[in-house]
Write an enzyme that holds these catalytic residues in place. Structure first.
Site, PDB file in Angstrom:
ATOM      1  N   SER A 210       0.843  -1.197   0.000  1.00 51.44           N
ATOM      2  CA  SER A 210       0.000   0.000   0.000  1.00 51.44           C
ATOM      3  C   SER A 210       0.879   1.248   0.000  1.00 51.44           C
ATOM      4  CB  SER A 210      -0.936  -0.021   1.206  1.00 51.44           C
ATOM      5  OG  SER A 210      -1.925   0.974   1.088  1.00 51.44           O
ATOM      6  N   ASN A 211       0.316   2.391   0.334  1.00 43.85           N
ATOM      7  CA  ASN A 211       1.111   3.624   0.433  1.00 43.85           C
ATOM      8  C   ASN A 211       0.553   4.493   1.546  1.00 43.85           C
ATOM      9  OD1 ASN A 211      -0.968   5.478  -0.706  1.00 43.85           O
ATOM     10  ND2 ASN A 211      -0.725   4.099  -2.462  1.00 43.85           N
TER      11      ASN A 211
END
Ligand code: PMT
Length: 404
Positions: A210-211
């Site tokens: 993810s980020n």
């Protein structure tokens, strides 16, 4: 500022009831035609005559929930609130907030709020201890969910137990009412699709790629677009943020799920604003069970996710498309490439190397690159202010399209 506007002033009670008189004067100074409706608590503090002496419109007393009886003539409340531009309630006591939040329509002020479909602004001294109680907070949430604008003048935090001296600036409240009325007309009737947050690409049942996107930018844009009168669909990846009131919120996890939701809502959208930080890659295979740490070496093979914005750009039509570009180097060059490749009207480019801005922060500093070739450099600002800047530009484009 409020010429030709019809405002119903709901006068609250309590020791701050006199503020309603000041707000009445400020609304009138701004050019509004103001009728006053008293709450059950008002007259213990300010007599009806005070309001009546300041306005040529009949003051609606608290004991006539269904309308005004004048001699033998009866004017129903429905007729008195017809054509109203705004209802402004000040000061809203906890008791009045509870009645509004539960639609307890035993007095005309609450019935008027239920009959009125336009802007309702509710002003109250939010820092006062009673307003901090979870029950009052619950009622405030319900009013926000019902689309009412809660106006709580910013006050310094007070030491525990100290009573707040609320200094409402009537002129600032009137300005907020005017701004909300103006905002409501600009995007009225338009469908705005906003994406927000990160996507999560699962590796196994407990891990993902993810980020750091928090969703704050997309949520701020969605909330403001709704307040400006648009029908808003917000497609968001995983975030802890609460959906803004009145916004249709579609929660997704992966880029593929986001694509599906966006493509389902795009045909009806006049404007698409893609703030989401979509993962460009996903693990090719998702392990059914948690990958064990004692496995010799783990190599995760990735495959490319579809570029949702590029897909929308390929079938742009009359739709306004706004993209974002998060870059750590060559900001302008990369943003320019994305602007052209994805057929965007403009792209909001942010350099994400500064840890105090961009991802997860409440602030950002961006450049806006337009399809016309114009490049704007905006100063550091809150994401709420950035939302206003972006929507101002979207509205200018909509106005331009309407003229051509
Ligand atoms: O959520 P916040 O914490 O408020 O942070 C805001 C932000 C930093 C996430 C935001 O300002 C931002 O820059 N968003 C875009 C981040 C990004 O993924 O940029 P990109 O350069 O990879 O993508 C360019 C554009 O294409 C974006 O509009 C993106 O939504 C879109 N895209 C990207 C990849 C993909 N597979 N599909 C897409 O639609």
């Amino acid at each position: 500022m409020l010429q030709h506007k019809h405002v119903l002033l709901g006068a609250g009670g309590g020791p701050l009831a006199w503020l309603a008189v000041e707000v009445l004067r400020a609304l009138q100074r701004a050019g509004a035609r103001v009728r006053v409706v008293l709450s059950a608590e008002t007259e213990a503090f300010v007599p009806a005559l005070t309001f009546q002496s300041l306005t040529s419109e009949e003051v609606i007393p608290a004991d006539q929930p269904y309308g005004l009886l004048q001699g033998t003539a009866f004017r129903p409340l429905e007729a008195l609130v017809r054509g109203l531009d705004a209802l402004v309630v000040v000061p809203a006591t906890p008791a009045l907030l509870a009645k509004l939040a539960t639609a307890c329509a035993d007095e005309p002020l609450v019935r008027a709020a239920l009959l009125h479909r336009g802007l309702t602004v509710v002003a109250f001294p939010g820092k006062a201890p009673a307003y901090q109680h979870p029950l009052v907070q619950h009622n405030l949430r319900r009013l926000r969910e019902a689309g009412m604008v809660l106006y709580e003048q910013a006050e310094p935090a007070l030491p525990e137990g100290e009573e707040a001296a609320w200094s409402l600036d009537p002129a600032a409240l009137v300005q907020e009412v005017a701004a909300c009325l103006q905002e409501a007309s600009a995007l009225a009737g338009k469908v705005v699709l906003v994406t927000a947050g990160p996507t999560q690409e699962p590796i196994d049942p407990v891990r993902h790629i993810s980020n750091r996107s928090s969703g704050k930018t997309g949520f701020a844009i969605a909330e403001l677009a709704q307040r400006r009168g648009a029908r808003v669909v917000l497609v968001t990846g995983p975030t802890h943020l609460e959906a803004p009131p009145g916004v249709e919120c579609v929660r997704v996890r992966t880029a593929l799920e986001m694509r599906e939701a966006v493509l389902a809502h795009a045909p009806a959208a006049h404007v698409v604003i893609k703030t989401a930080a979509v993962a460009d890659f996903r693990p090719k295979a998702v392990a059914t069970h948690k990958v064990k740490k004692d496995e010799a070496a783990v190599v995760i093979e990735l495959e490319r996710n579809p570029d949702i914005l590029a897909e929308l750009g390929a079938q742009k039509g009359e739709r306004i498309l706004v993209g974002f570009a998060a870059e750590t180097q060559d900001l302008l060059r990369h943003a320019q490439e994305k602007l052209q490749k994805k057929h965007l009207d403009f792209i909001v480019a942010n350099d994400v190397t500064d840890p105090t801005l961009g991802f997860a922060s409440d602030f950002n500093r961006v450049r806006i690159l337009h399809a016309s070739g114009q490049v704007e450099e905006l100063p550091t600002m809150s994401k709420k202010q950035l939302a206003a800047c972006i929507l101002d530009r979207v509205q200018a484009l909509l106005a331009q399209k309407a003229r051509s």
